[in-house]
Design a protein around this motif. Sequence first.
Motif, PDB file in Angstrom:
ATOM      1  N   UNK A 195      12.680  -9.489  -4.641  1.00  0.00           N
ATOM      2  CA  UNK A 195      12.196  -8.864  -3.412  1.00  0.00           C
ATOM      3  C   UNK A 195      10.774  -8.337  -3.593  1.00  0.00           C
ATOM      4  N   UNK A 196      10.462  -7.828  -4.764  1.00  0.00           N
ATOM      5  CA  UNK A 196       9.109  -7.322  -5.002  1.00  0.00           C
ATOM      6  C   UNK A 196       8.082  -8.445  -4.891  1.00  0.00           C
ATOM      7  N   UNK A 197       8.397  -9.591  -5.448  1.00  0.00           N
ATOM      8  CA  UNK A 197       7.481 -10.738  -5.348  1.00  0.00           C
ATOM      9  C   UNK A 197       7.285 -11.136  -3.894  1.00  0.00           C
ATOM     10  N   UNK A 198       8.363 -11.159  -3.116  1.00  0.00           N
ATOM     11  CA  UNK A 198       8.252 -11.513  -1.706  1.00  0.00           C
ATOM     12  C   UNK A 198       7.350 -10.536  -0.954  1.00  0.00           C
ATOM     13  N   UNK A 210       3.586 -25.524   8.560  1.00  0.00           N
ATOM     14  CA  UNK A 210       2.370 -24.735   8.363  1.00  0.00           C
ATOM     15  C   UNK A 210       2.606 -23.615   7.362  1.00  0.00           C
ATOM     16  N   UNK A 211       3.849 -23.492   6.903  1.00  0.00           N
ATOM     17  CA  UNK A 211       4.200 -22.508   5.881  1.00  0.00           C
ATOM     18  C   UNK A 211       5.533 -22.909   5.280  1.00  0.00           C
ATOM     19  N   UNK A 212       5.816 -22.399   4.089  1.00  0.00           N
ATOM     20  CA  UNK A 212       7.186 -22.434   3.578  1.00  0.00           C
ATOM     21  C   UNK A 212       7.440 -21.180   2.782  1.00  0.00           C
ATOM     22  N   UNK A 213       8.699 -20.924   2.504  1.00  0.00           N
ATOM     23  CA  UNK A 213       9.055 -19.654   1.886  1.00  0.00           C
ATOM     24  C   UNK A 213       9.216 -18.574   2.932  1.00  0.00           C
ATOM     25  N   UNK A 214       9.528 -17.368   2.486  1.00  0.00           N
ATOM     26  CA  UNK A 214       9.882 -16.325   3.448  1.00  0.00           C
ATOM     27  C   UNK A 214       9.711 -14.950   2.823  1.00  0.00           C
ATOM     28  N   UNK A 215       9.376 -13.985   3.670  1.00  0.00           N
ATOM     29  CA  UNK A 215       9.305 -12.597   3.222  1.00  0.00           C
ATOM     30  C   UNK A 215      10.678 -11.950   3.167  1.00  0.00           C
TER      31      UNK A 215
END
Length: 349
Positions: free
Chosen positions: A54-57, A85-90
Amino acid sequence: MLQIRRIYAEEAALALPRGQDIVARWPEAEIVPVASHWLIPEVHGDETNVSRWVRIKTEALVLGVKKSLTTRLNGRSADFIAPSTANGCAMACAYCYVPRRKGYSNPITVFANIEQITAHLARHIHKLGPKHEPNQCDPEAWVYDIGENSDCSADALVSDNVRDLCDLFRMSPTAKASFATKYVNRDLLDWDPLGRTRIRFSLMPQAIAKVTDIRTSPIADRIAAINDFVDAGYEVHVNFSPIILTPDWLTAWGELLTQLADGLHVRAKAQLAAEVIFLTHNEQLHEVNQGWHPKAEQLLWRPDLQEPKLSQNGALNVRYRRDLKAGAVESFRGLVARLLPECTIRYAF
């Protein structure tokens, strides 16, 4: 949601106007040059990062250039999958499939070559022309999913990419943008999409979401936002997803459907449709989750109820047994018909 301290950036992305705009949003962030947005061991690809997930996100952002621009056929959520236009998630949903492809910390990667992406889509839309036959995606418009590997509501906190896409579809009378979200970003209410963007709010009983939907907007907030987004010119559907079988799952979903029925105004109900998706899980993700969120795995990993399933990309997943799932799907369809009859179920699996 985001307190960016490090931006891992490809040189080509930093040279583009959108890359420069993104860097300017966090002037105090350290810029870390990288050769490829896919190969950053300290951010993703290293499962020992699980304790820092979570810290990395929260603190890391990756800036890259989308190399391959292809629009793929879909047929479920949309007619086509647009280039990302993006990948990954917060956010950090315990069942998310995206980290299996990229690495388990999986922060937002945003692509700076937005002009190339929108130009590609504009050509694709123009070449297709009008949609002559209705289908489950939409009766009139070609639907493009613009958020297959990310959450566009959260992506809009990082750059104007999502707005640029919605503006493109706003001026495209034969097509619609579509994306699923678990985050209520009310800045989007000012965009005036003219009905050409479909937002699909993902919903599940709050007691389950509290365990599995980490860093997302509360379910009540998602439901409360539906009327406002309809009033602002969006088409708003819902995803009942994932449905996780627990001893009281039908009771919990009945309460949620009642909450939804009571909270929506007439115009929101009149345009409402849903996708119903039962949980699919993954053994490798299960093992990683055990390192940071074992409580979620008590709900997600149920060998007594699940059977192996080979995915299209060759991964070995697990899903609810076919005999069990078939009955559950029919029970859920009946629940929706009784408690929220205005809602069309576009598909259920």
